[in-house]
Write an enzyme that holds these catalytic residues in place. Structure first.
Site, mmCIF file in Angstrom:
data_model
loop_
_atom_site.group_PDB
_atom_site.id
_atom_site.type_symbol
_atom_site.label_atom_id
_atom_site.label_comp_id
_atom_site.label_asym_id
_atom_site.label_seq_id
_atom_site.Cartn_x
_atom_site.Cartn_y
_atom_site.Cartn_z
ATOM 1 N N GLU A 110 0.725 -1.310 0.092
ATOM 2 C CA GLU A 110 -0.123 0.121 0.001
ATOM 3 C C GLU A 110 0.726 1.230 0.022
ATOM 4 O OE1 GLU A 110 -3.082 0.239 -0.464
ATOM 5 O OE2 GLU A 110 -3.792 -1.774 -0.216
ATOM 6 N N SER A 394 -51.088 -8.155 -22.067
ATOM 7 C CA SER A 394 -51.789 -7.232 -22.665
ATOM 8 C C SER A 394 -51.703 -5.787 -21.712
ATOM 9 C CB SER A 394 -53.327 -7.833 -22.480
ATOM 10 O OG SER A 394 -53.544 -8.651 -23.545
#
Length: 745
Positions: A110, A394
């Site tokens: 890191e 529908s």
């Protein structure tokens, strides 16, 4: 005077000129350098001034901020907590509980210069900038030190929108101050105990228990290296997933970094790298109770899942940013919906599923959502409310057929449409309804209420695919492939899309993109509000006329949703069902829908089976109405909490009498001049006249009682073949879209 003397004087003159020119050039360069130096100094002063200006407004940071857990809390619309991320049992490691090898591994991967800088590393920043400028890093290589990362985790968010110059300056200022007040060892300990480690776990000591069932001091080099590398992407490097390729690569990167930093030898690295990343994993997760606790987890699971996805899409990390997220969820409505679907309403079996979405027509807020029923202990599972791979049947008719017909062609509700034999142009595909019959000429109102397929497709044919597509776009509905005529009775959209689209009918024609989050508060107190603006999708006349017709779906004796009728509730809606293709060898219904709305709520319900083609995957006739009953249960509850008034007829619409029946027509349209205004009607007309509206033409009024169940048995898709019928699902690819043709009157 000799020529030699003259040449010498000329040369001396030229040399003098050259000397003068060189002095002038030298002076100019000196001036330029002085100007450049001055500009650089001014820029440095300006940058310093700007840095300290930004730093002056930096949030405060305390020891508690550095040691506390970054929990993201999610609230409902009444500020009640519905979920917390990371609120599980936490194991905080003291300094003597953190192995030296873990500290070395973290620093190596890191921040290699961690012990040399004072919170901000100029060399690291310049290196990152150089790599980014010359493309030697994928994306943006970070210049943040480990201390800056700790500050970010403690008081800022990781959202891309927050990566501003001001935020970076404040981050650097706070990092410098943290280094002044805490030792390197303390800072490293804060970081190791704070980072997110995947699966709802925070801190490497907690991760050691969750993944290996051990404390950090009991882990070997390989395991420590994996934990050290996980914070960069905890999900990607998770050793519990089936594919551990990336976890292995990351572990090896950490080991190699430790070799470069002279913390371990190459031989030690090779030995650790030979160990599988799955070695020593504990399936019982040690003494950790789980991956976080959530309030009413199963009830709110589908909603929280979408909130988390929304946060991540905006660049936030909900697992490490410590956010306060206020949503639009009505928790009481969500609980009622959950209870109704999991016991209150009868379904065919526990395997029969549902997806439900509820939106507010006034603003697009998502009020409630159900992703399934009887889902067991699955967390963030399949959310059927947002999936879009099932036919809507529908429910597509108001969206693609009749809405556009009113909007673009100004059709009145009494517009005559032929329900006669129809063959899709260019094919032998014959379109049928469930009853294999035709009802002759009927009004648009009757065709929509009874959910007849052929009139709907004739309406779409008259409008044209291009204009119908434009209408759908305005309602947030689109697809990559061009639409065809068959889509007029079968759109592949999700319950959330249906709910949001129908909400535009409910509010008078404005579409609001549905949204979950009302506001986000980051750790530094910054608040981001959400209030999307709506876009007009249709005229008020179109919205009102569709609504007026859709009231009859509930109240008309031949309406398809009479089972969902609620006395005293002003509602409009549409059902939808899809049958199996004729060559599937199965009977029954694949999908059953109910979509309806008041002025205050829009609900869309899908029911069906996840695997409809497998044995037992069809809906029997008895349970086709489960969608209607679930809708009714929820709408009855919602309207009792917030009763909606009836819709007001806009000035652009007038009521007329056609063959003694109340109909609607757009004022000043060509149809309006042929009829006398119905002066007995007022602008606050309700569905009280719906009984007269239910009468169809002579051919339709003679239909049998079995034919009145049009929608419950209606396939919602075209049924086709050259001699017999199949569903639209199987014929849609063979029947191409056509240009509008004359519609029978």
């Amino acid at each position: 005077m000799s020529n030699d003397n003259q040449s010498t004087r000329s040369e001396r003159h030229n040399n003098n000129n050259n000397d003068n020119q060189q002095r002038n050039v030298g002076g100019l360069i000196k001036k330029i350098l002085l100007w450049v130096a001055g500009i650089v100094v001014l820029l440095m002063v300006a940058c310093a001034a700007l840095f300290f200006y930004y730093a002056s407004s930096a949030p405060k940071i305390s020891r508690n901020d550095l040691t506390s857990q970054s929990i993201t809390t999610i609230y409902d619309d009444q500020n009640r907590v519905i979920s917390r991320l990371g609120a599980q049992k936490r194991e905080y490691a003291k300094n003597n509980q953190i192995p030296k090898q873990l500290k070395n591994a973290v620093v190596s991967i890191e921040d290699r210069r961690f012990y040399k800088h004072h919170g901000v590393d100029t060399i690291r920043i310049l290196g990152a900038a150089t790599s980014n400028i010359f493309g030697r890093s994928s994306g943006m290589q970070g210049g943040s030190t480990l201390t800056q990362q700790l500050v970010k985790l403690s008081v800022f968010s990781t959202a891309a929108s927050d990566r501003t110059l001001k935020r970076k300056a404040q981050e650097a200022w706070l990092a410098i101050n943290v280094e002044r007040h805490f030792s390197k060892n303390q800072i490293l300990g804060f970081y190791i105990n704070k980072v997110y480690m995947g699966n709802g776990i925070y801190g490497m000591q907690t991760a050691a228990q969750y993944y290996y069932g051990k404390d950090l001091n009991d882990l070997d080099l390989s395991q420590l290296a994996l934990l050290a590398g996980m914070p960069q992407s905890p999900t990607y490097y998770n050793p519990l997933v089936s594919n551990t390729k990336y976890a292995t690569q990351r572990r090896n990167e950490v080991l190699n970094a430790m070799v470069r930093s002279n913390y371990i030898t190459q031989a030690q690295a090779n030995q650790a790298a030979s160990e599988s990343v799955t070695a020593g994993l504990d399936p019982d997760h040690g003494n950790i109770s789980g991956s976080g606790t959530a309030v009413k987890a199963k009830v709110v699971d589908p909603y929280v899942k979408q909130v988390l996805a929304d946060l991540q899409a905006q660049g936030y990390n909900p697992y490490s940013d410590g956010l306060k997220v206020h949503t639009n969820l009505d928790l009481d409505a969500q609980q009622h919906l959950y209870d109704a679907a999991n016991g209150g309403v009868q379904f065919q079996s526990d395997k029969m599923q549902t997806g439900v979405a509820v939106t507010d027509p006034h603003n697009g807020q998502i009020i409630a959502m159900l992703g399934g029923r009887h889902t067991g202990n699955v967390v963030y599972g399949l959310n059927r409310a947002v999936q879009s791979n099932r036919s809507s049947g529908s429910t597509a008719k108001p969206l693609m057929d009749y809405g556009p017909a009113i909007e673009y062609l100004q059709w009145p509700t009494f517009k005559s449409i032929a329900d006669t034999r129809f063959v899709f142009p260019g094919t032998n595909t014959v379109l049928h309804d469930f009853d294999k019959k035709y009802k002759g000429t009927m009004t648009m109102r009757d065709a929509l209420v009874q959910s007849r397929n052929v009139p709907a497709i004739r309406a779409l044919q008259a409008v044209g695919i291009k204009r119908a597509t434009s209408f759908l776009d305005g309602l947030g509905i689109s697809q990559k492939q061009p639409y065809t005529l068959q889509n007029g009775i079968a759109l592949y959209i999700s319950p959330l899309q249906v709910s949001a689209a129908y909400a535009a009918f409910a509010n008078g024609g404005t579409y609001y993109k549905p949204y979950y989050i009302n506001s986000i508060t980051t750790q530094d107190g910054a608040v981001k509000q959400f209030n999307p603006k709506g876009q007009r999708a249709m005229n008020k006349a179109t919205a009102y006329m569709i609504t007026d017709m859709l009231k009859g779906v509930f109240t008309d004796s031949q309406g398809s949703a009479t089972a969902a009728k609620i006395d005293g509730v002003n509602q409009a809606g549409k059902t939808g069902t899809t049958n199996y293709p004729g060559n599937s060898g199965q009977s029954g219904v694949m999908d059953s829908w109910m979509a309806g709305y008041t002025k205050n709520y829009s609900i869309a319900v899908w029911t069906g089976y996840d695997h409809p083609l497998e044995p037992g995957g069809s809906i029997s006739e008895q349970y086709v109405k489960s969608a209607q009953l679930l809708y009714k249960d929820l709408m009855q509850y919602l309207d009792s909490q917030n009763h909606a008034s009836d819709w007001t007829m806009p000035d652009t619409v007038e009521a007329v009498r056609v063959k003694g029946k109340r109909q609607l027509v757009i004022r000043d349209s060509k149809w309006a001049f042929e009829y006398t205004e119905d002066t007995s009607d007022n602008h606050n007309s309700s569905s009280s006249n719906s009984s007269s509206e239910s009468s169809s033409s002579s051919s339709s009024s003679s239909s049998s009682s079995s034919e009145s169940r049009a929608e419950e048995r209606n396939n919602g898709s075209s049924q086709s073949s050259s001699s017999s019928s199949t569903s639209a699902a199987s014929s849609s690819s063979s029947a191409p879209a056509t240009q509008p043709s004359a519609t029978p009157q």
